[in-house]
Design an enzyme around this catalytic site. Structure first.
Site, PDB file in Angstrom:
ATOM      1  N   ARG A 105     -84.106   7.081  44.786  1.00 20.58           N
ATOM      2  CA  ARG A 105     -82.718   7.218  44.376  1.00 20.58           C
ATOM      3  C   ARG A 105     -81.790   6.918  45.560  1.00 20.58           C
ATOM      4  O   ARG A 105     -82.088   7.294  46.695  1.00 20.58           O
ATOM      5  CB  ARG A 105     -82.457   8.642  43.886  1.00 20.58           C
ATOM      6  CG  ARG A 105     -83.128   8.980  42.556  1.00 20.58           C
ATOM      7  CD  ARG A 105     -83.131  10.487  42.332  1.00 20.58           C
ATOM      8  NE  ARG A 105     -83.514  10.851  40.975  1.00 20.58           N
ATOM      9  CZ  ARG A 105     -84.765  10.984  40.549  1.00 20.58           C
ATOM     10  NH1 ARG A 105     -85.783  10.755  41.386  1.00 20.58           N
ATOM     11  NH2 ARG A 105     -85.025  11.335  39.302  1.00 20.58           N
ATOM     12  N   HIS A 108     -79.619  11.728  46.133  1.00 17.85           N
ATOM     13  CA  HIS A 108     -80.522  12.732  45.557  1.00 17.85           C
ATOM     14  C   HIS A 108     -81.986  12.300  45.624  1.00 17.85           C
ATOM     15  O   HIS A 108     -82.790  12.637  44.753  1.00 17.85           O
ATOM     16  CB  HIS A 108     -80.134  13.062  44.110  1.00 17.85           C
ATOM     17  CG  HIS A 108     -78.758  13.634  43.959  1.00 17.85           C
ATOM     18  ND1 HIS A 108     -78.473  14.954  44.187  1.00 17.85           N
ATOM     19  CD2 HIS A 108     -77.579  13.040  43.642  1.00 17.85           C
ATOM     20  CE1 HIS A 108     -77.173  15.167  43.997  1.00 17.85           C
ATOM     21  NE2 HIS A 108     -76.608  14.022  43.681  1.00 17.85           N
ATOM     22  N   ARG A 144     -84.315  19.648  38.223  1.00 15.52           N
ATOM     23  CA  ARG A 144     -84.564  18.989  39.507  1.00 15.52           C
ATOM     24  C   ARG A 144     -83.454  19.364  40.481  1.00 15.52           C
ATOM     25  O   ARG A 144     -82.273  19.187  40.202  1.00 15.52           O
ATOM     26  CB  ARG A 144     -84.611  17.461  39.350  1.00 15.52           C
ATOM     27  CG  ARG A 144     -85.040  16.729  40.622  1.00 15.52           C
ATOM     28  CD  ARG A 144     -85.103  15.213  40.377  1.00 15.52           C
ATOM     29  NE  ARG A 144     -85.716  14.504  41.493  1.00 15.52           N
ATOM     30  CZ  ARG A 144     -85.053  14.053  42.569  1.00 15.52           C
ATOM     31  NH1 ARG A 144     -83.747  14.257  42.667  1.00 15.52           N
ATOM     32  NH2 ARG A 144     -85.683  13.423  43.531  1.00 15.52           N
ATOM     33  N   ASN A 180     -74.049  19.999  40.595  1.00 22.55           N
ATOM     34  CA  ASN A 180     -74.282  20.277  42.013  1.00 22.55           C
ATOM     35  C   ASN A 180     -74.204  21.772  42.257  1.00 22.55           C
ATOM     36  O   ASN A 180     -73.855  22.550  41.365  1.00 22.55           O
ATOM     37  CB  ASN A 180     -73.232  19.570  42.883  1.00 22.55           C
ATOM     38  CG  ASN A 180     -73.421  18.063  42.924  1.00 22.55           C
ATOM     39  OD1 ASN A 180     -74.525  17.561  42.779  1.00 22.55           O
ATOM     40  ND2 ASN A 180     -72.337  17.344  43.131  1.00 22.55           N
ATOM     41  N   PHE A 193     -66.996   6.193  44.431  1.00 21.76           N
ATOM     42  CA  PHE A 193     -68.301   6.764  44.739  1.00 21.76           C
ATOM     43  C   PHE A 193     -69.079   5.920  45.749  1.00 21.76           C
ATOM     44  O   PHE A 193     -69.662   6.474  46.697  1.00 21.76           O
ATOM     45  CB  PHE A 193     -69.125   6.962  43.468  1.00 21.76           C
ATOM     46  CG  PHE A 193     -70.355   7.790  43.684  1.00 21.76           C
ATOM     47  CD1 PHE A 193     -70.260   9.159  43.870  1.00 21.76           C
ATOM     48  CD2 PHE A 193     -71.613   7.212  43.717  1.00 21.76           C
ATOM     49  CE1 PHE A 193     -71.390   9.929  44.084  1.00 21.76           C
ATOM     50  CE2 PHE A 193     -72.746   7.972  43.937  1.00 21.76           C
ATOM     51  CZ  PHE A 193     -72.636   9.336  44.119  1.00 21.76           C
ATOM     52  N   HIS A 372     -78.939  11.608  32.801  1.00 25.40           N
ATOM     53  CA  HIS A 372     -77.799  10.771  32.400  1.00 25.40           C
ATOM     54  C   HIS A 372     -76.706  11.669  31.845  1.00 25.40           C
ATOM     55  O   HIS A 372     -76.954  12.467  30.923  1.00 25.40           O
ATOM     56  CB  HIS A 372     -78.251   9.758  31.345  1.00 25.40           C
ATOM     57  CG  HIS A 372     -77.150   8.895  30.804  1.00 25.40           C
ATOM     58  ND1 HIS A 372     -76.025   8.553  31.533  1.00 25.40           N
ATOM     59  CD2 HIS A 372     -76.993   8.307  29.586  1.00 25.40           C
ATOM     60  CE1 HIS A 372     -75.239   7.789  30.799  1.00 25.40           C
ATOM     61  NE2 HIS A 372     -75.800   7.640  29.616  1.00 25.40           N
ATOM     62  N   ARG A 391     -69.573   7.852  35.823  1.00 24.39           N
ATOM     63  CA  ARG A 391     -70.963   8.303  35.776  1.00 24.39           C
ATOM     64  C   ARG A 391     -71.613   7.923  34.450  1.00 24.39           C
ATOM     65  O   ARG A 391     -72.823   7.688  34.394  1.00 24.39           O
ATOM     66  CB  ARG A 391     -71.035   9.820  35.974  1.00 24.39           C
ATOM     67  CG  ARG A 391     -70.615  10.284  37.362  1.00 24.39           C
ATOM     68  CD  ARG A 391     -70.663  11.802  37.476  1.00 24.39           C
ATOM     69  NE  ARG A 391     -72.022  12.300  37.645  1.00 24.39           N
ATOM     70  CZ  ARG A 391     -72.367  13.581  37.512  1.00 24.39           C
ATOM     71  NH1 ARG A 391     -71.447  14.480  37.183  1.00 24.39           N
ATOM     72  NH2 ARG A 391     -73.613  13.962  37.692  1.00 24.39           N
ATOM     73  N   ARG A 402     -84.496   1.528  39.188  1.00 26.09           N
ATOM     74  CA  ARG A 402     -85.473   2.478  39.729  1.00 26.09           C
ATOM     75  C   ARG A 402     -86.750   2.508  38.911  1.00 26.09           C
ATOM     76  O   ARG A 402     -87.857   2.558  39.455  1.00 26.09           O
ATOM     77  CB  ARG A 402     -84.888   3.895  39.756  1.00 26.09           C
ATOM     78  CG  ARG A 402     -83.893   4.169  40.855  1.00 26.09           C
ATOM     79  CD  ARG A 402     -83.714   5.664  41.037  1.00 26.09           C
ATOM     80  NE  ARG A 402     -84.954   6.273  41.460  1.00 26.09           N
ATOM     81  CZ  ARG A 402     -85.716   7.059  40.695  1.00 26.09           C
ATOM     82  NH1 ARG A 402     -85.356   7.328  39.454  1.00 26.09           N
ATOM     83  NH2 ARG A 402     -86.834   7.576  41.153  1.00 26.09           N
TER      84      ARG A 402
END
Length: 713
Positions: A105, A108, A144, A180, A193, A372, A391, A402
């Site tokens: 990633r 993160h 996670r 977060n 971002f 997501h 986002r 990924r």
């Protein structure tokens, strides 16, 4: 003698000394481990037995199931000759190895995860029709945790924001709450971002420093882009150094729109409240752990689950009226750099999360899980928050790179627990074997299937929010221009010891900045937050403290923002018990058993690994024990014989310096005196019996530390 489980065993079976020679099936997972619930690529419950998805049989095979007689030597033209191209096993083995790693990633990358269950209280049913929040509903989850800036190989305990991402496998489809451990963010619009991450990442010429914000590019951005000041202040607080993932709050950051069964809407913010309270490492502990145990947080999480000290949080929501202005008490709810104090909008508890199973394979689960923000369920919708809107695009886009293509939701850990009929076809890693000939709509060849769902079938509805009549423009509301009042609110809500830590953090970070202009510019932002904060950091840097350039706000402090509020259960805390060669095993075992009954994990520390009294196993030696692993230290009778050992003295001094409980009985008190510690002192007891130590220690742990010992000078 009690049989107290000690976490950390690498396998479900203890190995023999000699290399095994008889083939047996591969051992199963440990009792605390579990893989994803078995579902087909289209969401159907496949099998109760997770072993069907693990390696099968006792013989080594190719990926096609052909048994192999040799895997240590390649096929050669003679024993000293060149390797032959026809060695299909060599080519398969090497080719697969070459492609075992997927791109990490961008943010993160360093993460740890666990399975669990969310149970709803029913308290949210008046504001949302989301099925997983109905009273008594139990929903499987995977959570996670992660750092933001570091690579996969970085340390857990760096100063950084932490990710707290939860995938709810609801009966209505997957819902992802991707948040977060801080309720505010660096930027207000997602278009920035890449800028904040490029600034925070290592410098592109040297690729250093790793997993740190203490460098020029980060503070150059933050000092110029002052909307980042609020989040930076949170990061400089002890929130940036969590003691454990189990002692970390979580926040959805954004404002969401909730819709109830009657179609009525509210605005809301999500909060995770940890059962063990919010607690942080001291800066020195963080630095020590970076070398002593860079895997500290992921080890702590796995060990707690393995020992039955299951991490637990309550999910709460702050609910606001859905007004056209989308503000509350003068706070813009679409600004992700702002929070709403809990004192004016209480957090309503709506459910309980318990993590009780470790992953059985890091790559398959923790690494491949794909979150997501757009994984929504009926009853929960997005708002026009410009960071959230970006986002919604970014998360799908990044999974394509990924995870190698568009079918990432078919990876077992991502598979929904609801039926899937998406008309999406083919592509890399397509595991579903689709039937029918008409993956389009409308059709008649597949009898019109799949059909559109309506309200009775629980279809997701994009809430019909009216878009203001306006012109297209790259702009933002004037309320977004206030960059300092909430940072000042946070500062004024801190206790003296927390303020001391924040000043020290800024002093360290800015001292690492090479360019004087950046240090001076950041001091100006601190002056616009608070004069005492600015002066403390200026003294540390040897610079004059500037005057503010804006009028300082006068907010009411929010006690909920402090980490030193309240007391919490000692579940899962780790206590070191120092013993000597002649310590009485009976007394020690009694203390261990009493602590274990209180939910504490006791670890015996001895000069060597020899069993204590010939009976009790030793978990740490003086050579392998450091204070950062323990929440408290106990010195047993018999430890006086080794009171002058330099490694023990260092351990005792560090525990005292870090404000942790320090107790002794019998001649164990000699180690405290030899270390130069004056008693009495807060959190230090050296005149009790073994039973009194075991009884008093849990209470001392409820406040995390003896904060009086850490008070500002």
């Amino acid at each position: 003698m009690s049989d107290i489980p000690i976490p950390g065993a690498p396998s479900s079976q203890s190995p023999p000394v000699e290399e095994p020679t008889e083939p047996v099936p591969t051992p199963g997972p440990k009792p605390d481990q579990s893989g994803p619930q078995m579902r087909t690529p289209t969401g159907v419950r496949a099998h109760e037995d997770q072993e069907v998805n693990a390696q099968q049989g006792e013989w080594l095979t190719t990926s096609g199931g052909v048994r192999l007689r040799e895997t240590d030597k390649s096929l050669k033209a003679g024993e000293r000759g060149p390797t032959l191209l026809q060695d299909h096993h060599l080519r398969e083995k090497i080719t697969h190895f070459d492609h075992e790693r997927i791109p990490e990633r961008v943010v993160h990358a360093r993460g740890a995860g666990a399975h669990g269950t969310f149970t709803a209280y029913g308290a949210a049913e008046s504001v949302t029709s989301a099925g997983f929040l109905a009273e008594g509903r139990e929903t499987p989850v995977f959570v996670r945790f992660s750092t933001v800036l570091g690579s996969r190989g970085s340390a857990d305990t760096v100063r950084d924001t932490r990710g707290f991402a939860t995938k709810f496998y609801t009966e209505e489809g997957n819902f992802d709450l991707v948040g977060n451990n801080m309720p505010v963010f660096f930027i207000q619009d997602g278009i920035k971002f890449p800028d904040v991450i490029h600034a925070g990442k290592p410098h592109p010429d040297r690729e250093i420093p790793q997993a740190q914000s203490a460098h020029d590019t980060f503070w150059d951005f933050v000092s110029l882009h002052t909307e980042a000041q609020h989040h930076a202040l949170w990061n400089m607080s002890d929130r940036g150094l969590p003691r454990s993932y189990r002692m970390m709050e979580g926040f959805g950051v954004h404002t969401f729109r909730l819709v109830n069964a009657a179609g009525e809407t509210s605005l809301a913010k999500f909060h995770w409240k940890p059962k063990l309270g919010v607690h942080g490492l001291l800066w020195e502990e963080s630095q020590m752990l970076g070398g002593f145990d860079p895997d500290f947080h992921r080890r702590d999480l796995a060990d707690a689950i393995e020992t039955g000290a299951y991490p637990e949080w309550e999910l709460g929501i702050q609910v606001f009226p859905d007004t056209p202005e989308q503000t509350y008490a003068g706070i813009d709810l679409l600004d992700p750099t702002k929070l709403v104090p809990e004192e004016i909008a209480p957090v309503q508890k709506v459910g309980r999360l318990v993590l009780d199973r470790n992953p059985s394979n890091y790559f398959a689960e923790t690494e491949q899980i794909a979150f997501h923000v757009g994984n929504l369920v009926p009853g929960i919708d997005v708002t026009d928050d410009a960071l959230m809107q970006a986002r919604l695009f970014s998360y799908v886009d990044t999974q394509l790179t990924r995870l190698g293509g568009p079918n990432f939701n078919q990876i077992p850990v991502n598979r929904p627990h609801a039926p899937v009929n998406d008309m999406l076809r083919d592509g890399f890693h397509q595991d579903a074997v689709h039937r029918g000939v008409a993956p389009y709509h409308p059709n008649s060849l597949d009898a019109g299937c799949p059909f559109m769902a309506g309200d009775p079938q629980g279809a997701f509805v994009d809430n019909p929010v009216k878009v203001p009549e306006t012109v297209k423009q790259r702009a933002q509301p004037a309320s977004f221009d206030d960059h300092f009042s909430q940072a000042r609110l946070f500062w004024l809500s801190m206790t003296p010891v927390e303020k001391q830590h924040i000043i020290a953090a800024y002093g360290f970070e800015l001292a690492k900045v090479y360019e004087p202009a950046i240090r001076e510019r950041q001091l100006q932002s601190l002056a616009n937050i608070d004069a005492d904060l600015c002066e403390g950091v200026a003294i540390a840097l040897g610079l004059p403290a500037p005057s503010p350039t804006v009028e300082l706000a006068d907010p009411e402090p929010s006690p909920a923002l402090s980490m030193l509020d309240g007391s919490y259960p000692p579940d899962g805390r780790v206590v070191g018990i120092v013993v000597g060669p002649d310590s009485a095993s009976g007394q020690i075992d009694g203390v261990r058993e009493a602590l274990s009954d209180s939910g504490i994990t006791p670890l015996l520390i001895a000069p060597t690994g020899a069993p204590v009294g010939g009976e009790l196993a030793v978990q740490r030696t003086f050579a392998t024990a450091r204070s950062v692993e323990y929440d408290a230290l106990v010195l047993a009778d018999g430890a006086g014989a080794v009171a002058s050992d330099p490694q023990l003295l260092l351990l005792v001094q560090e525990v005292f310096r870090h404000g942790k409980a320090l107790l002794a009985w019998g001649d164990g008190a000699e180690a405290v005196m030899t270390a130069g510690i004056s008693v009495p002192a807060p959190g230090v007891k050296t005149d009790g019996s073994a039973g009194e130590v075991a009884a008093e220690l849990p209470d001392l742990l409820t406040a995390h530390r003896s904060w009086e010992r850490l008070a500002p000078f």
